[in-house]
Design an enzyme around this catalytic site. Structure first.
Site, mmCIF file in Angstrom:
data_model
loop_
_atom_site.group_PDB
_atom_site.id
_atom_site.type_symbol
_atom_site.label_atom_id
_atom_site.label_comp_id
_atom_site.label_asym_id
_atom_site.label_seq_id
_atom_site.Cartn_x
_atom_site.Cartn_y
_atom_site.Cartn_z
ATOM 1 N N THR A 73 0.789 -1.229 0.000
ATOM 2 C CA THR A 73 0.000 0.000 0.000
ATOM 3 C C THR A 73 0.826 1.285 0.000
ATOM 4 O O THR A 73 0.570 2.190 -0.796
ATOM 5 C CB THR A 73 -0.953 -0.003 1.213
ATOM 6 O OG1 THR A 73 -1.806 -1.142 1.119
ATOM 7 C CG2 THR A 73 -1.798 1.258 1.246
ATOM 8 N N LYS A 153 -7.231 5.004 5.489
ATOM 9 C CA LYS A 153 -5.870 4.819 6.001
ATOM 10 C C LYS A 153 -5.114 6.138 5.944
ATOM 11 O O LYS A 153 -5.262 6.897 4.977
ATOM 12 C CB LYS A 153 -5.128 3.779 5.175
ATOM 13 C CG LYS A 153 -5.747 2.392 5.172
ATOM 14 C CD LYS A 153 -4.935 1.446 4.292
ATOM 15 C CE LYS A 153 -5.528 0.040 4.288
ATOM 16 N NZ LYS A 153 -4.743 -0.885 3.429
ATOM 17 N N ASP A 154 -4.231 6.370 6.912
ATOM 18 C CA ASP A 154 -3.442 7.609 6.890
ATOM 19 C C ASP A 154 -2.559 7.682 5.653
ATOM 20 O O ASP A 154 -2.510 8.709 4.961
ATOM 21 C CB ASP A 154 -2.628 7.778 8.176
ATOM 22 C CG ASP A 154 -1.716 6.612 8.518
ATOM 23 O OD1 ASP A 154 -1.691 5.598 7.774
ATOM 24 O OD2 ASP A 154 -1.012 6.699 9.550
ATOM 25 N N ARG A 155 -1.860 6.597 5.325
ATOM 26 C CA ARG A 155 -0.980 6.633 4.154
ATOM 27 C C ARG A 155 -1.755 6.815 2.853
ATOM 28 O O ARG A 155 -1.247 7.391 1.893
ATOM 29 C CB ARG A 155 -0.106 5.380 4.091
ATOM 30 C CG ARG A 155 -0.851 4.049 4.148
ATOM 31 C CD ARG A 155 0.154 2.907 4.261
ATOM 32 N NE ARG A 155 -0.478 1.593 4.355
ATOM 33 C CZ ARG A 155 -0.735 0.963 5.487
ATOM 34 N NH1 ARG A 155 -0.421 1.540 6.635
ATOM 35 N NH2 ARG A 155 -1.288 -0.238 5.499
ATOM 36 N N ASP A 292 -9.400 -4.155 -0.113
ATOM 37 C CA ASP A 292 -8.201 -4.705 0.503
ATOM 38 C C ASP A 292 -8.537 -5.472 1.775
ATOM 39 O O ASP A 292 -8.079 -6.601 1.970
ATOM 40 C CB ASP A 292 -7.225 -3.570 0.814
ATOM 41 C CG ASP A 292 -5.914 -4.059 1.421
ATOM 42 O OD1 ASP A 292 -5.120 -4.670 0.681
ATOM 43 O OD2 ASP A 292 -5.687 -3.826 2.626
ATOM 44 N N HIS A 296 -8.033 -9.545 1.991
ATOM 45 C CA HIS A 296 -7.104 -10.185 2.926
ATOM 46 C C HIS A 296 -7.798 -11.317 3.687
ATOM 47 O O HIS A 296 -7.159 -12.330 4.006
ATOM 48 C CB HIS A 296 -6.567 -9.165 3.922
ATOM 49 C CG HIS A 296 -5.383 -8.401 3.421
ATOM 50 N ND1 HIS A 296 -4.184 -9.006 3.133
ATOM 51 C CD2 HIS A 296 -5.218 -7.081 3.149
ATOM 52 C CE1 HIS A 296 -3.317 -8.088 2.714
ATOM 53 N NE2 HIS A 296 -3.918 -6.916 2.711
ATOM 54 N N HIS A 476 -0.445 -9.807 -0.481
ATOM 55 C CA HIS A 476 0.189 -9.289 -1.694
ATOM 56 C C HIS A 476 1.595 -8.826 -1.351
ATOM 57 O O HIS A 476 2.022 -8.898 -0.210
ATOM 58 C CB HIS A 476 -0.634 -8.127 -2.251
ATOM 59 C CG HIS A 476 -0.997 -7.124 -1.199
ATOM 60 N ND1 HIS A 476 -0.155 -6.090 -0.813
ATOM 61 C CD2 HIS A 476 -2.101 -7.019 -0.400
ATOM 62 C CE1 HIS A 476 -0.743 -5.388 0.147
ATOM 63 N NE2 HIS A 476 -1.920 -5.934 0.436
#
Length: 537
Positions: A73, A153-155, A292, A296, A476
């Protein structure tokens, strides 16, 4: 008026043309773990105004691949709008071992900032670990554009939005609110505070996730031994119920409701920041995370993945309709891709006659440490018990004390790893930096290796081998097509429509956008535009 008419006339007869109007809004969508084949496998059940709007009326790159490893990611979000690989932008994983600190570091971790709208010690994130600039930064420099990045998500919110956006906002599962950090601002904008007051996340707790269409239209059985139960459930089968929790809202992540929440937040951001309302092209970066989280747990050949993608198709359609009402789609440019794909569960791969295995990385590192101690005498040769996207970090102090060269130890690690039967290839730091990591796999490793942050070796597991210790789920990160092959779509007046099977790297997205907008590409952009997509090159 006469002077203007003369200028226009002279321009036309001399072969020059007046530049077409820029779009009012650019929407850059990154879908976490959306494999290319999902758009092909599920297309018959898509509506006309979601994915098919882009597939049928935009440019659909059907042979686009990530041109580096690891396919995870953080690097995917950093590469998406920078046109660079981890070799250049430095985001070599979701985390890595920081030699200077002697510990792990998250890809957007920043202890110099505080969270805004978050609890003490939370939300300490920024783009400072990203090296260089991206498309968002170039838009600001050229047009003074507003830029907003949003994600669960922060990223996902931070990395596409560049170094100085109007704002980047991500979801905090503990509180159920969207937050930011003091890197960007000291308090949340009024529109974000207003959205948080609605407590929308709470509405999804206890909600039932049913199949969107009749069960006969799903391509795979509803259950398999490698599928993981959602929290509070005893079987991995429909219908699913979002378990309520006193600890927060994490349980909405592996359901379509997280995408719904973010789509609604995207609409609020358009109104709150008045995106697309001026005479400049603004940018909205949207990173959707539910595929995602579902992938998972259930794997790519599950009814749950098919359903979350079908629902995302409808959610995108609603978002596109909202944008059309506010701004008008003829005034909008959209690009959509994924940050990576996903491998099948190894048990599924084995059932289909393919070799597959779960690779216990901690166990491998422990065995490696024991082997090195037998080879060179007792000592702590490895700094971390974790493989960081295949990176192994050696302890130079121990090597110096034992008068060992890095080359001696890396050779021992390589031979041990390849002898285990678990790894396809192993490259040393020296090979990579000297340009001796040859072949297709070597090039992917080189593109994904940053000289400042990379390890002393990079190990690549065999196809259908995935890291993990359990018996369920998928993941992944590999250099293989199931992880690298993603859809890339461009929609808007600058682009020709059709399906294009041209060779296309993820780093070609930004130069193609920049060529369409007559914009300088980011400083470290290594891709090239696909000119045949452009109506007016």
């Amino acid at each position: 008026m006469r002077i203007l008419a003369i200028i226009l006339f002279c321009s036309s007869i001399s072969g020059f043309s007046i530049q077409a109007a820029q779009p009012k809004l650019i929407v850059a969508i990154l879908i976490d773990q959306l494999r290319y084949d999902y758009l092909e496998r599920f297309s018959e059940q898509f509506t006309t105004n979601g994915f098919r709007l882009l597939m049928d009326h935009g440019a659909f790159m059907t042979f686009a691949h990530y041109n580096y490893v690891p396919t995870v990611t953080g690097p995917g979000h950093a590469s998406f709008l920078s046109g660079a690989t981890p070799m250049m932008h430095g985001i070599i994983g979701n985390d890595w071992f920081d030699r200077a600190r002697g510990k792990d570091i998250g890809c957007v971790e920043d202890q110099s900032v505080d969270g805004v709208g978050a609890g003490p010690g939370q939300g300490r994130s920024s783009p400072r670990n990203f090296i260089g600039a991206n498309f968002a930064d170039e838009l600001r420099l050229r047009f003074g554009s507003k830029v907003v990045g949003i994600s669960m998500k922060d990223r996902g919110a931070i990395l596409p939005a560049g170094k100085k956006p109007t704002g980047a906002f991500w979801f905090q599962y503990k509180s159920g609110n969207f937050i930011t950090s003091t890197y960007y601002m000291e308090q949340l904008p009024a529109w974000v505070q207003e959205f948080n007051k609605r407590k929308r996340a709470a509405d999804f707790m206890g909600k039932t996730w049913e199949r969107l269409v009749d069960a006969k239209y799903y391509l795979n059985p509803d259950t398999a031994p490698w599928e993981e139960n959602l929290k509070g459930e005893k079987t991995p089968t429909f219908n699913h119920v979002v378990a309520e929790s006193k600890d927060g809202y994490d349980n909405i992540a592996p359901t379509p409701f997280a995408n719904q929440l973010l789509a609604e937040f995207a609409e609020a951001s358009i109104d709150g920041e008045k995106l697309g309302q001026g005479d400049r092209p603004d940018l909205l970066c949207v990173s959707l995370s539910s595929v995602d989280a579902v992938g998972h747990r259930f794997g790519p050949y599950s009814q749950e993945v098919q359903d979350v993608v079908l629902r995302l198709d409808r959610q995108l359609g609603e978002l596109f309709s909202y944008i059309d009402d506010r701004i008008g789609l003829p005034n909008v440019l959209i690009t959509l891709t994924a940050d990576h794909g996903v491998a099948p569960a190894p048990e599924y791969a084995k059932e289909e006659g393919l070799e597959g295995q779960r690779l216990n990385e901690s166990e491998f590192i422990a065995e490696l440490k024991e082997h090195l101690s037998e080879e060179f005498g007792p000592g702590k040769y490895i700094l971390s018990a974790k493989l960081f996207s295949g990176n192994v970090f050696l302890n130079y102090r121990v090597l110096d004390k034992k008068h060992l060269t890095v080359s001696e130890v890396t050779t021992a690690v390589r031979e041990f790893a390849l002898g285990s039967g678990k790894f396809q290839a192993c490259y040393s730091r020296e090979q990579i930096l000297d340009g001796r990591a040859t072949g297709p796999l070597g090039q992917l490793v080189t593109n994904g290796y940053n000289a400042e942050r990379g390890g002393d070796l990079v190990l690549l597991a065999k196809p259908y081998f995935i890291p993990g210790t359990g018996k369920t789920g998928a993941t992944h990160g590999s250099p293989y097509s199931y992880d690298t092959h993603v859809p890339v779509l461009f929609y808007g007046t600058p682009f020709a429509s059709g399906r294009f099977a041209d060779e296309f790297a993820i780093t070609d997205i930004v130069p193609t956008l920049c060529a369409a907008l007559h914009l300088n590409e980011p400083a470290m952009c290594m891709g090239k535009p696909l000119v045949k997509l452009l109506v007016t090159p």
